[in-house]
Enzyme design. Sequence first.
Site, PDB file in Angstrom:
ATOM      1  N   LYS A 102       0.848  -1.216   0.000  1.00 31.97           N
ATOM      2  CA  LYS A 102       0.000   0.000   0.000  1.00 31.97           C
ATOM      3  C   LYS A 102       0.870   1.246   0.000  1.00 31.97           C
ATOM      4  O   LYS A 102       2.048   1.215   0.397  1.00 31.97           O
ATOM      5  CB  LYS A 102      -0.915   0.033   1.233  1.00 31.97           C
ATOM      6  CG  LYS A 102      -0.211  -0.061   2.605  1.00 31.97           C
ATOM      7  CD  LYS A 102       0.340   1.219   3.155  1.00 31.97           C
ATOM      8  CE  LYS A 102       1.067   1.037   4.485  1.00 31.97           C
ATOM      9  NZ  LYS A 102       1.817   2.203   4.946  1.00 31.97           N
ATOM     10  N   ASP A 130      -2.120  -1.518   9.802  1.00 29.47           N
ATOM     11  CA  ASP A 130      -2.320  -1.563   8.349  1.00 29.47           C
ATOM     12  C   ASP A 130      -2.989  -2.854   7.892  1.00 29.47           C
ATOM     13  O   ASP A 130      -3.400  -2.973   6.733  1.00 29.47           O
ATOM     14  CB  ASP A 130      -0.967  -1.462   7.623  1.00 29.47           C
ATOM     15  CG  ASP A 130      -0.291  -0.121   7.838  1.00 29.47           C
ATOM     16  OD1 ASP A 130      -1.006   0.863   8.115  1.00 29.47           O
ATOM     17  OD2 ASP A 130       0.944  -0.069   7.728  1.00 29.47           O
TER      18      ASP A 130
END
Length: 297
Positions: free
Chosen positions: A13, A138
């Site tokens: 990401k 995350d």
Amino acid sequence: MSEVAVRVRAQAKLNLDLRVLAREVDGYHQLETLFARIALADDIVVRTGGSRRHLECTGAAAGPTEDNLAWRAAVAFGEWSGWPRGFTIEIEKRIPVGGGLGGGSADAAAVLRALNTMSPAPLAHSELLELAFTLGSDVPYLATDLPLALAWGRGERMLSLSGLEPRGVTLLIPPYGIATRDAFGWLSDEPESGRSTKRAPVIVAPEGLVRWDVLSRRCQNDLEPAVMHRYPELAAVLSKLRAAAGSNITLAGMTGSGSTLFAIGHDARAPDVEAPAGWRLVGTTTPASVVPPEHVM
Ligand code: C5P
């Protein structure tokens, strides 16, 4: 019991935007961040069956197995759902470690998705995200199939966004990582320069979050000042990228707590950029769609 195997891509990401909103009593920080999935991924094969537990990692130095987040994800899945007893995880690392790309978290999230695909009693999606959250901030986003999301809290509350055009990205990866814990620690060392968030009302319009022209004006990373202060080389490279913004770069920034910098181009091609000796340049795209886990032999 016969062996079942699933291959899954653990995509990394970017934090296109990252605001630090508050420090909680336990030291964790409340954030608002725009997560974008990128095509760069580790390749993982998860096998279940039998009672043996084993982890194999190629492409990067693997630390102690018990500390590996993918391993911890499989153990946590087993404890949560009572299955599996045995598992083998094979990871081919491509995402740099300590780079702010969520590499370890992506592996953990991918293992959870793979196990849930194979499980005789799969967890509900909300339960899987709850489990993901126990492994790190995350991991819930990376356990979803969202190409783009605005997340708050520690990253567990997400607004799914769609419609942002895919663009080429060049990742600039220094030969050193930055520990997330350190970067957040530096924030509280220097509250003035480190926390750029001013307590001013702001309207976040979802339609602006899916337009590169708006993002290029809006995006910032509140961890950047404290990190740049300690890494003048990163600061120099980033300001050079920003000086090139407009010519072949739409948006340049630091992802997460660094050390990876990113440059997003005007189209599907990764922009041409220069980096100091010893740095690695990786071309990829964002936002990327999730590739579903596939059964393999
Ligand atoms: O969530 P993760 O395990 O990646 O975080 C590593 C460390 O970074 C935490 O132990 C904490 O010190 C810091 N952190 C924080 N606030 C967050 C996320 C991480 O202070 N929202």
